[in-house]
Design an enzyme around this catalytic site. Structure first.
Site, PDB file in Angstrom:
ATOM      1  N   ALA A 115      -5.776  21.827 -29.017  1.00 46.33           N
ATOM      2  CA  ALA A 115      -6.000  21.793 -27.707  1.00 46.33           C
ATOM      3  C   ALA A 115      -4.615  20.780 -27.319  1.00 46.33           C
ATOM      4  CB  ALA A 115      -7.023  21.027 -26.745  1.00 46.33           C
ATOM      5  N   GLY A 116      -4.324  21.341 -25.673  1.00 48.98           N
ATOM      6  CA  GLY A 116      -3.063  20.460 -25.423  1.00 48.98           C
ATOM      7  C   GLY A 116      -1.575  21.544 -25.070  1.00 48.98           C
TER       8      GLY A 116
ATOM      9  N   LYS B 201     -16.719  25.763 -35.596  1.00 49.23           N
ATOM     10  CA  LYS B 201     -15.645  24.422 -35.383  1.00 49.23           C
ATOM     11  C   LYS B 201     -16.819  23.511 -34.714  1.00 49.23           C
ATOM     12  CE  LYS B 201     -12.586  23.720 -31.633  1.00 49.23           C
ATOM     13  NZ  LYS B 201     -11.764  24.497 -30.333  1.00 49.23           N
TER      14      LYS B 201
ATOM     15  N   ASN C 180      -5.806  28.082 -26.720  1.00 52.82           N
ATOM     16  CA  ASN C 180      -6.033  29.556 -26.295  1.00 52.82           C
ATOM     17  C   ASN C 180      -5.752  29.552 -25.164  1.00 52.82           C
ATOM     18  OD1 ASN C 180      -9.570  30.482 -25.066  1.00 52.82           O
ATOM     19  ND2 ASN C 180      -7.944  31.733 -25.290  1.00 52.82           N
ATOM     20  N   THR C 181      -5.547  28.506 -23.949  1.00 49.93           N
ATOM     21  CA  THR C 181      -5.190  28.988 -22.728  1.00 49.93           C
ATOM     22  C   THR C 181      -3.634  28.885 -23.200  1.00 49.93           C
ATOM     23  OG1 THR C 181      -7.465  27.118 -22.146  1.00 49.93           O
ATOM     24  CG2 THR C 181      -5.357  27.746 -20.599  1.00 49.93           C
TER      25      THR C 181
ATOM     26  N   GLY D  88      -6.778  22.215 -22.416  1.00 49.22           N
ATOM     27  CA  GLY D  88      -6.007  23.767 -21.502  1.00 49.22           C
ATOM     28  C   GLY D  88      -4.679  22.978 -20.376  1.00 49.22           C
TER      29      GLY D  88
END
Length: 325
Positions: free
Chosen positions: A254-255, A167, A276-277, A228
């Protein structure tokens, strides 16, 4: 000639018709629906509709729980459309439990220097998420230049014994963590030439996404919002445009903040979502991982089912004829 069938490129002869594809997939006589170049194709036209290069066909059937539904990256099929990261968890055990609850098959890992002097009894991440069980996706998180991103991918390939799937992300600055798209183009070109299968993080610009596909990336991963942030998909119409124009898998990256964000990404037609976050920063990461798993499945099924059109005014679900008052 090359025909796109449910996101995969297949070869067919010059005189082929849609029914040839149905037969090739062993779907003859089964209850299916076909979208031909984004238009519904009636059943009685399967045997007469001729194919030409770059036609796009979607074949759907009724399913339960996302069964028999997969997407392909670099020739490998995956049934789970949720990809997860490994950062920000409290400990390795929480990492393991959350990943298991997510149902993910692809897990991203960052590449960092070995901590010399580390306790030899401390578990290694790859002992917790074994490459025998998961497809490990090394990423270039924290890289702000092409040089650093390419070096990181080459080290990852050595670490994982010739592993080609990576990635790529090249970030613009520490504050926003938004992608440096110009540097990303350069890094992607170098990595593709070096034999890597590149899944690439970028902004939600349809032009940039198409160029990365043309460079040879095996998947394009536009952001929903800054890394994040948990803000969810800020520009759904941009994501939709990217999906509609792509011949490679599009995965939101993301986001994402919660399960409804993941479901929306799938309803837009994305092949998957990487996060992830949103999981690791939840008060109960393991429960959130399970919720994300279900959100992905619900959104995918909603996309396949074809939602009702939006209307400005009400439309009664019960007939008004025969009222007794």
């Amino acid at each position: 000639m090359k025909i796109s069938v449910n996101g995969d490129t297949r070869e067919y002869g010059e005189d082929s018709v849609v029914s040839d594809i149905v037969a090739d997939l062993q779907l003859t006589g089964k209850r299916i629906a076909i979208e031909f170049n984004k238009q519904i194709l009636p059943f009685d036209q399967y045997s007469t509709q001729k194919l030409k290069t770059n036609d796009c066909i979607e074949i759907v059937q009724a399913i339960g729980g996302g069964q028999d539904d997969f997407f392909t990256i670099a020739g490998q099929k995956f049934s789970s459309r949720l990809l997860v990261g490994t950062g920000k968890y409290r400990d390795m055990e929480e990492t393991r439990l959350a990943i298991e609850a997510s149902g993910a098959e692809i897990v991203t890992v960052a590449i960092r220097r070995t901590n010399i002097g580390q306790n030899p009894n401390e578990p290694n991440l790859l002992e917790v998420i074994s490459p025998d069980k998961y497809t490990i996706l090394p990423n270039t998180a924290g890289c702000f230049t092409t040089k650093d991103a390419v070096r990181t991918c080459r080290l990852a390939r050595e670490l994982l014994g010739g592993h080609k799937l990576v990635k790529l992300e090249v970030l613009a600055d520490q504050k926003t963590l938004l992608p440096d798209v110009a540097e990303t183009f350069i890094a992607a070109e170098q990595l593709v030439k070096d034999g890597f299968d590149v899944m690439v993080y970028t902004n939600d610009d349809p032009i940039a996404a198409k160029r990365l596909e043309d460079i040879g990336c095996v998947a394009v991963m536009p952001l929903a919002a800054p890394i994040g942030s948990g803000l969810g998909i800020r520009n759904p119409y941009n994501i939709l445009t990217i999906v509609e124009n792509a011949k490679v898998p599009i995965l939101v990256d993301a986001g994402v903040g919660t399960a409804s964000d993941a479901a929306l990404a799938m309803e837009l037609g994305c092949a998957g979502v990487l996060m992830n976050t949103a999981i690791a920063a939840a008060q109960n990461p393991v429960l959130m991982a399970s919720a994300m798993n279900k959100g992905i499945q619900a959104g995918r099924e909603a996309y396949l089912s074809g939602r009702m059109p939006k209307k400005r005014f009400a439309s009664a679900s019960s007939p008004i004829d025969g009222l007794f008052f």
